[in-house]
Write a protein that holds these residues in place. Structure first.
Motif, short mmCIF file in Angstrom:
data_model
loop_
_atom_site.label_atom_id
_atom_site.label_comp_id
_atom_site.label_asym_id
_atom_site.label_seq_id
_atom_site.Cartn_x
_atom_site.Cartn_y
_atom_site.Cartn_z
N ASN A 244 -6.71 8.13 3.07
CA ASN A 244 -6.53 8.01 1.62
C ASN A 244 -5.56 9.09 1.15
O ASN A 244 -5.89 10.29 1.18
N PRO A 245 -4.35 8.71 0.69
CA PRO A 245 -3.35 9.71 0.28
C PRO A 245 -3.80 10.58 -0.89
O PRO A 245 -3.30 11.70 -1.05
N PHE A 246 -4.76 10.11 -1.70
CA PHE A 246 -5.21 10.90 -2.84
C PHE A 246 -5.96 12.16 -2.42
O PHE A 246 -6.12 13.08 -3.21
N ARG A 247 -6.40 12.21 -1.14
CA ARG A 247 -7.06 13.43 -0.65
C ARG A 247 -6.07 14.57 -0.51
O ARG A 247 -6.47 15.74 -0.43
N ILE B 275 0.86 -1.19 0.00
CA ILE B 275 0.00 0.00 0.00
C ILE B 275 0.90 1.24 0.00
O ILE B 275 1.22 1.80 1.06
N PRO B 276 1.35 1.67 -1.17
CA PRO B 276 2.25 2.82 -1.26
C PRO B 276 1.60 4.08 -0.68
O PRO B 276 0.39 4.29 -0.81
N GLY B 277 2.42 4.90 -0.03
CA GLY B 277 1.94 6.15 0.56
C GLY B 277 2.01 7.32 -0.41
O GLY B 277 2.34 7.16 -1.59
N LYS B 278 1.75 8.51 0.11
CA LYS B 278 1.66 9.73 -0.69
C LYS B 278 2.95 10.00 -1.48
O LYS B 278 2.91 10.31 -2.67
#
Length: 306
Positions: A88-91, A43-46
């Motif tokens: 959710n890093p996409f936020r 689960i890669p981060g930002k």
């Protein structure tokens, strides 16, 4: 749970719960595989995601980059929905694109006329087998232009999706979205009825409305090759693809004054922005009309001297 298992569950969810079509699933599978091959984490981060987005900008065109980011973003939304991740890093990731207006390629009206006239002139009732396939090819091309449907939508029309009495056809579009299109021309409907009459046995066996010479679904690739063959035989130098019929359908409707929201509904676009591209193409025709046919051009008016 490692990413391989999570992606498998996600794609199952997309296929059976969201009922996405095979092309969308294939794109998701490829995009997610490339993402994990680059990041090498479950689960890669930002930070890793932003590195990946930078790498995409180095390799791909804007349209492809948008799709690949959207694929990964949809996956992370799934993880959040299933409470596999809390944050959710996409936020926190903002990606901006310069909007490029790429005008769709259309087929000149006279070339559509040339192609269809050539195809109709090839009728040969003395050869039963050849006549069946000729009817099918005519029916496919007429349906492409009559409906503005995508080639995979045409290829996947089911027998029970066509009402030859009313001319109503049910299409399954992107994301499994269903819409109905009316064949309004009695001449085209006659072609479809004759095609069905000659090929009913194979159609009933396969379940698909358009069938190949083995009685199976007439695939997208076969339709492309068929169109290429007839285009060449008709003496048309332009490379014509099935999707160009969709572009031509939309552009010529707008040129005739059809409201863009109506064209959007017919094409099955989820956003009117997608349909508005055809306004730009129709505007070119409008400029030609005003340049060549405006009444001022025939008036005797003194020339302006700067």
């Amino acid at each position: 749970m490692n990413y391989t298992e999570m992606v498998r569950k996600y794609l199952e969810y997309c296929e059976f719960r969201k009922e996405l079509d095979s092309n969308t699933l294939k794109a998701y599978r490829i995009d997610l595989r490339q993402f994990f091959e680059y990041t090498m984490e479950d689960i890669p981060g930002k930070e890793k995601i932003e590195d990946y987005i930078t790498e995409l900008h180095k390799k791909f065109k804007q349209k492809t980059i948008k799709r690949k980011i959207a694929s990964v973003k949809a996956y992370y939304n799934f993880l959040e929905e299933k409470e596999i991740i809390n944050d959710n890093p996409f936020r926190k990731i903002k990606v901006r694109f310069k909007e490029l207006v790429i005008l769709p390629r259309i087929i000149p009206r006279e070339e559509i006329e040339q192609l269809l006239n050539f195809m109709y002139a090839q009728e040969n009732k003395s050869n039963v087998k050849a006549h069946k396939f000729w009817l099918r090819d005519i029916a496919v091309i007429e349906t492409l232009f009559a409906t503005g449907a995508r080639v995979y939508e045409i290829s996947n029309i089911r027998e029970d999706s066509v009402n030859l009495n009313t001319g109503l056809i049910r299409l399954m579009g992107k994301g499994g979205k269903e819409r109905y299109i009316q064949i309004a021309s009695s001449e085209i409907l006659d072609v479809l009825k004759n095609y069905y009459k000659e090929n009913s046995k194979e159609i009933k066996q396969s379940g698909f409305f358009f069938v190949n010479n083995r009685g199976c679904r007439y695939t997208e690739q076969s339709i492309r090759l068929m169109l290429k063959k007839y285009t060449k035989l008709a003496g048309i130098e332009r490379i014509i693809t099935p999707h160009m019929f969709r572009h031509s359908f939309a552009t010529y409707l707008i040129e005739e004054g059809v409201d863009v929201s109506c064209v959007q509904q017919i094409l099955g676009h989820s956003s009117i922005k997608t349909t508005q591209i055809y306004i730009h193409v129709a505007a070119k025709k409008q400029a030609e009309i005003l340049r060549d046919l405006h009444p001022r051009n025939r008036m005797n008016i003194l020339k302006f001297v700067a």
